[in-house]
Design a protein around this motif. Sequence first.
Motif, short mmCIF file in Angstrom:
data_model
loop_
_atom_site.label_atom_id
_atom_site.label_comp_id
_atom_site.label_asym_id
_atom_site.label_seq_id
_atom_site.Cartn_x
_atom_site.Cartn_y
_atom_site.Cartn_z
N LEU A 524 -6.89 -4.68 1.34
CA LEU A 524 -6.49 -3.38 0.83
C LEU A 524 -5.33 -3.55 -0.15
O LEU A 524 -4.37 -4.28 0.12
N SER A 529 -3.79 1.21 0.64
CA SER A 529 -3.18 1.21 1.98
C SER A 529 -2.34 2.46 2.17
O SER A 529 -2.36 3.10 3.24
N PHE A 552 -10.64 -0.39 9.57
CA PHE A 552 -9.71 -1.12 8.70
C PHE A 552 -8.85 -2.13 9.44
O PHE A 552 -7.87 -2.64 8.89
N ARG A 556 -6.45 -4.87 7.46
CA ARG A 556 -5.00 -4.90 7.69
C ARG A 556 -4.57 -6.28 8.17
O ARG A 556 -3.50 -6.78 7.81
N ASN A 559 -4.51 -8.53 5.19
CA ASN A 559 -3.33 -8.26 4.37
C ASN A 559 -2.09 -8.87 4.99
O ASN A 559 -1.23 -9.43 4.32
#
Length: 579
Positions: A524, A529, A552, A556, A559
């Motif tokens: 993202l 985000s 998600f 996450r 990320n």
Amino acid sequence: MIPSADPRAMRRLADGLARPRQDIEAAFVAVGGRLTDGAALLNTLSKLFEALPQTLGGEEVEEASGHLRAVATRAGQLATTFAQEKSDLARLAEVVAAANSPISDLKRAVKMMGIVSVNARVTAAGIVGDSDDFEVFTTDIATLSDSASRTIQDFAQVYRQLTAEVDRATSQRARFEAAHADTLNHLGTSLSSTLAALDQQRAVALESSTETGRVSRQIVGRIGSAVMSLQVGDATRQRIEHAELALTSMADLIEGHAAFDQTLPGEQHDTALAALAALQHQQIAGTAESFAQEVEQAEADLSALAADAGTIMARSRDFHGDERGTSSAVASLSAQLRTAVTILADFEAERAKLEIVAHAVQETVKTLLEHVAAVQEIEANMRLVSLNAAVRCAQLGPRGASLTVIATQLRELTSETVIAAEAAMARLGESSTLAGSFGAASDQGSGQIGELEDQANLALDILSRLDRGLADALKRLNSDGPKVIKLLEAAADGLSGQSAMAETLDDIAIATAALSTQAPPAHLTPELSAILANLRKSYTMEAERQIHDRLFAAARAANAESASLDDTEAGEDLAAFML
């Protein structure tokens, strides 16, 4: 297929969600109103009938039952006691009659003792001279013999009185039983039938009220379940509104406008569309699935509520078996109980006569015991006189042999009198015990009839009030019950057809998924985000947050891992620079 990144298609889908949202909201508001009205009436009826088991099993009914049991118990005790008294009275007559034999032996012994006493005086007069002192034969033996004779005559006279009393009591009881041969059986049957009818009515009322209470508690649970189920309408409305917001926000972002205080660079449009389309597809599909399940449960709960309301009416009418509010068992109980009390009074009066017999028997036995004591004293004195006579006869030598024989006979006869008297008292002692049981029973029953009648009247008053209360409750049921059923059936009907809304939502969910042909991004961007984080903040349902987080979670995590690697590389570059 809907073109990728088409803001108009997104807005059309958002507009398409508005119609089912409005229809769901209107339908559930109407159903909620009917449920509220029906539940209020049903709650009043439920409380009314749920309180009846406590009334039927409460202190007043227990008191009434106690009064009735007292009458029934006394009747049963009287029947048992009367039968036992018949046996005891027969045993009393048998015991008293059995004393006749030793008393006859006693009279014979005393009579023989008198004859021997006369012989002793005659014999003594013929063999002794003026110088010999044989007053023991001429005076003492005669005196003791006369005393024994009088004592035994009194004993026999008292015994005859006792026999007469017992015979009279036996005859009276026989005549009473002949006149009331079936009275006790009729009394037992009558009371049993009356109490059985009353117990049956109470059992039916308790069973029906217990069932009503059970259904009422079940209804409370169903009302709670229905209320919870109806909340799906508001929950669905909110979730649809969130989906509408997400779709319109998505359109704004694709058109270059800000949404959630964020804008998206053009190169991120396709990625953002893939993420948001996948998210809204799952959110709308989840909403449809939850709505379909909850609507089905709500319909079942409301239909069951209507059925339960009908059950309450049917079961509660069993309190009386009809709708007139009358009770033949209570109506006929008064006359039957008064008849029972009258019968009890007659039998108690008959039993009271036994108290007279018991008193006479005990007094007679007490008197006879005094006579036995006198006989024992005479026997002791006669032994002493006989011993003195034996000593005097020994002094006379051969001339006193005949007197020695007479003295021995007197001693033996006096011993026989004591043995006979004690044998008679051994039998009469049992008669005193039997008489004591009669007296105790009479004392226990004394004054109870008036109390039993009062108890019967108290029981009837309590049961009559209860009967009127049941009739009033039934009247209220017949008045409000149909209204409750109509309202609950209308509420259930109001949800019919709502399952079609779930299909509409499913169609929109599929169309939303078609907005993008790409898979949700594995990473993202900061802008995306932030948009997703703000969108998550708008959720009011935990189910929405769970769907969001599941979709998600991997992105996450990726990320976070990427950020961690960047930090590591930066640290290594800094270390190399320092070296």
